[in-house]
Design an enzyme around this catalytic site. Sequence first.
Site, PDB file in Angstrom:
ATOM      1  N   LYS A 100      -2.786   4.983  11.298  1.00  0.00           N
ATOM      2  CA  LYS A 100      -1.736   4.528  10.394  1.00  0.00           C
ATOM      3  C   LYS A 100      -2.386   3.737   9.266  1.00  0.00           C
ATOM      4  O   LYS A 100      -3.189   2.839   9.518  1.00  0.00           O
ATOM      5  CB  LYS A 100      -0.773   3.624  11.163  1.00  0.00           C
ATOM      6  CG  LYS A 100       0.283   2.980  10.296  1.00  0.00           C
ATOM      7  CD  LYS A 100       1.119   2.010  11.126  1.00  0.00           C
ATOM      8  CE  LYS A 100       2.159   1.310  10.281  1.00  0.00           C
ATOM      9  NZ  LYS A 100       2.251  -0.120  10.532  1.00  0.00           N
TER      10      LYS A 100
ATOM     11  N   CYS B 210       2.413  -9.934  19.669  1.00  0.00           N
ATOM     12  CA  CYS B 210       1.563  -9.458  18.574  1.00  0.00           C
ATOM     13  C   CYS B 210       2.057 -10.074  17.276  1.00  0.00           C
ATOM     14  O   CYS B 210       3.206  -9.836  16.874  1.00  0.00           O
ATOM     15  CB  CYS B 210       1.584  -7.933  18.467  1.00  0.00           C
ATOM     16  SG  CYS B 210       0.755  -7.358  16.960  1.00  0.00           S
TER      17      CYS B 210
ATOM     18  N   HIS C 295       4.081   1.481   2.276  1.00  0.00           N
ATOM     19  CA  HIS C 295       5.289   0.762   1.853  1.00  0.00           C
ATOM     20  C   HIS C 295       5.994   1.514   0.725  1.00  0.00           C
ATOM     21  O   HIS C 295       7.209   1.639   0.699  1.00  0.00           O
ATOM     22  CB  HIS C 295       4.930  -0.641   1.354  1.00  0.00           C
ATOM     23  CG  HIS C 295       4.149  -1.460   2.338  1.00  0.00           C
ATOM     24  ND1 HIS C 295       2.913  -1.982   2.052  1.00  0.00           N
ATOM     25  CD2 HIS C 295       4.414  -1.810   3.613  1.00  0.00           C
ATOM     26  CE1 HIS C 295       2.461  -2.651   3.106  1.00  0.00           C
ATOM     27  NE2 HIS C 295       3.353  -2.549   4.074  1.00  0.00           N
TER      28      HIS C 295
ATOM     29  N   CYS D 192       2.960  -7.462  14.521  1.00  0.00           N
ATOM     30  CA  CYS D 192       4.308  -6.892  14.658  1.00  0.00           C
ATOM     31  C   CYS D 192       5.369  -7.975  14.633  1.00  0.00           C
ATOM     32  O   CYS D 192       6.547  -7.681  14.490  1.00  0.00           O
ATOM     33  CB  CYS D 192       4.462  -6.148  15.984  1.00  0.00           C
ATOM     34  SG  CYS D 192       3.462  -4.686  16.173  1.00  0.00           S
TER      35      CYS D 192
ATOM     36  N   LYS E 151      -3.260  -2.445   5.851  1.00  0.00           N
ATOM     37  CA  LYS E 151      -4.245  -3.385   5.335  1.00  0.00           C
ATOM     38  C   LYS E 151      -5.113  -3.902   6.467  1.00  0.00           C
ATOM     39  O   LYS E 151      -6.291  -4.140   6.295  1.00  0.00           O
ATOM     40  CB  LYS E 151      -3.536  -4.554   4.651  1.00  0.00           C
ATOM     41  CG  LYS E 151      -3.067  -4.228   3.259  1.00  0.00           C
ATOM     42  CD  LYS E 151      -4.225  -4.129   2.278  1.00  0.00           C
ATOM     43  CE  LYS E 151      -3.723  -3.635   0.937  1.00  0.00           C
ATOM     44  NZ  LYS E 151      -4.796  -3.285   0.025  1.00  0.00           N
TER      45      LYS E 151
ATOM     46  N   HIS F 263       0.850  -1.198   0.000  1.00  0.00           N
ATOM     47  CA  HIS F 263       0.000   0.000   0.000  1.00  0.00           C
ATOM     48  C   HIS F 263       0.884   1.246   0.000  1.00  0.00           C
ATOM     49  O   HIS F 263       2.122   1.157  -0.055  1.00  0.00           O
ATOM     50  CB  HIS F 263      -1.005  -0.034   1.152  1.00  0.00           C
ATOM     51  CG  HIS F 263      -0.395  -0.094   2.526  1.00  0.00           C
ATOM     52  ND1 HIS F 263       0.396   0.900   3.037  1.00  0.00           N
ATOM     53  CD2 HIS F 263      -0.460  -1.039   3.491  1.00  0.00           C
ATOM     54  CE1 HIS F 263       0.782   0.581   4.261  1.00  0.00           C
ATOM     55  NE2 HIS F 263       0.277  -0.608   4.556  1.00  0.00           N
TER      56      HIS F 263
ATOM     57  N   HIS G  70      -1.402  -2.290  16.070  1.00  0.00           N
ATOM     58  CA  HIS G  70      -2.432  -2.956  15.266  1.00  0.00           C
ATOM     59  C   HIS G  70      -3.825  -2.879  15.864  1.00  0.00           C
ATOM     60  O   HIS G  70      -4.798  -3.232  15.197  1.00  0.00           O
ATOM     61  CB  HIS G  70      -2.035  -4.422  15.025  1.00  0.00           C
ATOM     62  CG  HIS G  70      -0.854  -4.556  14.118  1.00  0.00           C
ATOM     63  ND1 HIS G  70       0.445  -4.571  14.584  1.00  0.00           N
ATOM     64  CD2 HIS G  70      -0.767  -4.626  12.769  1.00  0.00           C
ATOM     65  CE1 HIS G  70       1.273  -4.679  13.559  1.00  0.00           C
ATOM     66  NE2 HIS G  70       0.571  -4.705  12.446  1.00  0.00           N
TER      67      HIS G  70
ATOM     68  N   CYS H  38      -2.589  -4.672  20.941  1.00  0.00           N
ATOM     69  CA  CYS H  38      -1.327  -4.100  20.463  1.00  0.00           C
ATOM     70  C   CYS H  38      -1.555  -2.620  20.159  1.00  0.00           C
ATOM     71  O   CYS H  38      -2.542  -2.273  19.495  1.00  0.00           O
ATOM     72  CB  CYS H  38      -0.888  -4.828  19.191  1.00  0.00           C
ATOM     73  SG  CYS H  38       0.350  -3.924  18.261  1.00  0.00           S
TER      74      CYS H  38
HETATM   75  N1  MSP Z   1       9.182  -7.123   7.626  1.00  0.00           N
HETATM   76  C1  MSP Z   1       9.320  -6.047   8.536  1.00  0.00           C
HETATM   77  C2  MSP Z   1      10.592  -5.256   8.247  1.00  0.00           C
HETATM   78  C3  MSP Z   1      11.850  -6.057   8.300  1.00  0.00           C
HETATM   79  S1  MSP Z   1      13.252  -5.100   7.935  1.00  0.00           S
HETATM   80  C4  MSP Z   1      14.522  -6.096   8.308  1.00  0.00           C
HETATM   81  C5  MSP Z   1       8.114  -5.113   8.430  1.00  0.00           C
HETATM   82  N2  MSP Z   1       7.420  -5.202   7.311  1.00  0.00           N
HETATM   83  S2  MSP Z   1       6.097  -4.368   6.992  1.00  0.00           S
HETATM   84  O1  MSP Z   1       5.740  -4.736   5.672  1.00  0.00           O
HETATM   85  O2  MSP Z   1       5.123  -4.561   8.008  1.00  0.00           O
HETATM   86  O3  MSP Z   1       6.459  -2.876   7.083  1.00  0.00           O
HETATM   87  C6  MSP Z   1       7.515  -2.398   6.337  1.00  0.00           C
HETATM   88  C7  MSP Z   1       7.641  -0.913   6.441  1.00  0.00           C
HETATM   89  O4  MSP Z   1       6.474  -0.283   5.973  1.00  0.00           O
HETATM   90  C8  MSP Z   1       7.884  -0.409   7.853  1.00  0.00           C
HETATM   91  O5  MSP Z   1       8.966   0.482   7.810  1.00  0.00           O
HETATM   92  C9  MSP Z   1       6.632   0.332   8.188  1.00  0.00           C
HETATM   93  O6  MSP Z   1       6.897   1.452   8.976  1.00  0.00           O
HETATM   94  C10 MSP Z   1       6.202   0.781   6.805  1.00  0.00           C
HETATM   95  N3  MSP Z   1       4.811   1.158   6.808  1.00  0.00           N
HETATM   96  C11 MSP Z   1       3.726   0.357   6.929  1.00  0.00           C
HETATM   97  N4  MSP Z   1       2.609   1.161   6.973  1.00  0.00           N
HETATM   98  C12 MSP Z   1       2.991   2.464   6.896  1.00  0.00           C
HETATM   99  C13 MSP Z   1       2.320   3.673   6.761  1.00  0.00           C
HETATM  100  N5  MSP Z   1       1.011   3.773   6.828  1.00  0.00           N
HETATM  101  N6  MSP Z   1       3.071   4.785   6.537  1.00  0.00           N
HETATM  102  C14 MSP Z   1       4.436   4.740   6.346  1.00  0.00           C
HETATM  103  N7  MSP Z   1       5.090   3.614   6.459  1.00  0.00           N
HETATM  104  C15 MSP Z   1       4.413   2.490   6.941  1.00  0.00           C
HETATM  105  O7  MSP Z   1       7.870  -4.365   9.344  1.00  0.00           O
END
Ligand code: MSP
Length: 539
Positions: free
Chosen positions: A314, A140, A34, A143, A317, A31, A166, A163
């Site tokens: 935040k 969680c 990411h 997380c 999904k 989304h 989440h 959490c």
């Molecule tokens: N798999 C772990 C990261 C491992 S790194 C060795 C993870 N994955 S994640 O897919 O859940 O999230 C990845 C990144 O996306 C995180 O840095 C998280 O902060 C970011 N984001 C997820 N939702 C977000 C927003 N709504 N806004 C900005 N970034 C956010 O965590």
Amino acid sequence: MAATEDHSTTGARPPAYYVTTPIYYVNDRPHLGHAYTTVAGDVLTRWHRQRGENVWYLTGTDEHGQKILRTADAHGVSPQEWCDKLVEEAWKPLWQHLDIANDDFIRTTQQRHTDRVQEFVQDLHDKGEIYKGGYSGPYCVGCEEYKLPGELLPGATEDEKLCPIHKKPVEWLEEENYFFRLSAYGPKLLEFYAANPGFIAPATARNEVLRFVEQGLQDLSISRSTFNWGVPLPWDEKHVLYVWVDALQNYITAAGYGADPERFAELWPASVHLVGKDILRFHAVIWPAMLMAAGLPLPKRVVANGWLMVGGEKMSKSNLTGIAPQDLTSHFGVDAYRYYFLRAIPFGTDGSFSWEDFTARYTSELANDFGNLASRVAAMVGKYHEGVLPAATAAGDAEQAVADGLTKAAGLADLKIGEELDFAAGIAAIFEFVKLVNGYLTEQEPWKVAKDTSEEGRARLATVLYTAAEALRATAVLLNPLMPGTAQKLWDSLGAEEPLGALAAQTIGTVADWGRLPAGVIVTKGDILFPRLEEKPAS
Ligand code: MSP
């Protein structure tokens, strides 16, 4: 970039500017949140490439752990099948669509990763950094993290706790597993932070980490034995490695750790780990402690970005606020998308996405200020000089002011984007220059000068047209890291490729050298850079 060592005699490549994104969980599709970090890393690395540096940009996917396993189970496929499908159908195509120029894509299920991970943890085990123990606590799955009771939110019943990220119930886990002696690293970490004040940015993130470590660290549970979707511990195959300990190592396994010493020397330590603020502790506490335990150098910087928010939450999904980037690129285009989030939200703070704000910036900054300037200049060179760029034979103070404005914009953008990762300020500096050029044309009124057919009048007109085109030449170079497709269109319309070479080969160091675009190039109108937007689609 000033080289600190002469690598020409050794044959080794100079140390790379090595930037990483978090590796993303593939339980779902990407989304906007990411894409935000990945685009930021892309702009940063493209900027450094245009400085002429040796650059390496890594992204990838985090594929182990309970969250992925449960998702795959729920869909009735094996976790590997699930990951393969999501990576190939959703994640890689999105990065391609957004013009992300990553040099590598690591998946934690690749053998190049899992083999090295096993060696790494075996080494820590051999060094006495890992021991067997028991742990119970709230966990969680979203997380993939044990939580501290104090940080949980109250749930629907007295026993239920949520959490804080989440907003979903945590689970109580009780397991015999292996532990990493994280607690021993608190003082060393504090010493390291003090000696390297730039290690964690922004300041709010740094303070949060300092406070957390100062409270004292607990040892870290690093294995799980109730499911098997992970990297088996080499000395006890009943256990798989905790997904975060596996995932963090992607930054070194992708860089050739344990496999290609020359490459590893070139890439490691990483220059910048880009992370979301929710995963800061993993990167600024656990990861450095693991590296210290292994005797490896620590990354130079960990830079945390804020969250994209929807309705005060935040975007994610799991709470159904996730918006697919394609929903926006299909309306605004890829380059405007890359522009908008970095321009509108100061990197490091949370920001809300709004369709109205995006539309307003698209129209005023991209279409009016920038796009119109490019098309007006091309149209005037066409109309008054048959498309052949004339020479500036009568340059004076006004032209000097444009050249000076460029020097200032280029210097500021280089500092803000290239060093401070303050993308909004860097982009603002470039757009200040665009405004200055618009102001210059408004003042010079070339459409009026064109009516003066005296030699002096013709020289003035030629000078104004040249100045505007040369300013656009520099603008194309400065905007190339941010909006590569648009910058290329502009480069093509200026006929710059033939005399100057490829756009990506233009360096930031020479961008402000006034007069690089030679007179005589053929300027054409080309496509409109930012077409008028269609009506907002019904949602
Ligand atoms: N798999 C772990 C990261 C491992 S790194 C060795 C993870 N994955 S994640 O897919 O859940 O999230 C990845 C990144 O996306 C995180 O840095 C998280 O902060 C970011 N984001 C997820 N939702 C977000 C927003 N709504 N806004 C900005 N970034 C956010 O965590």
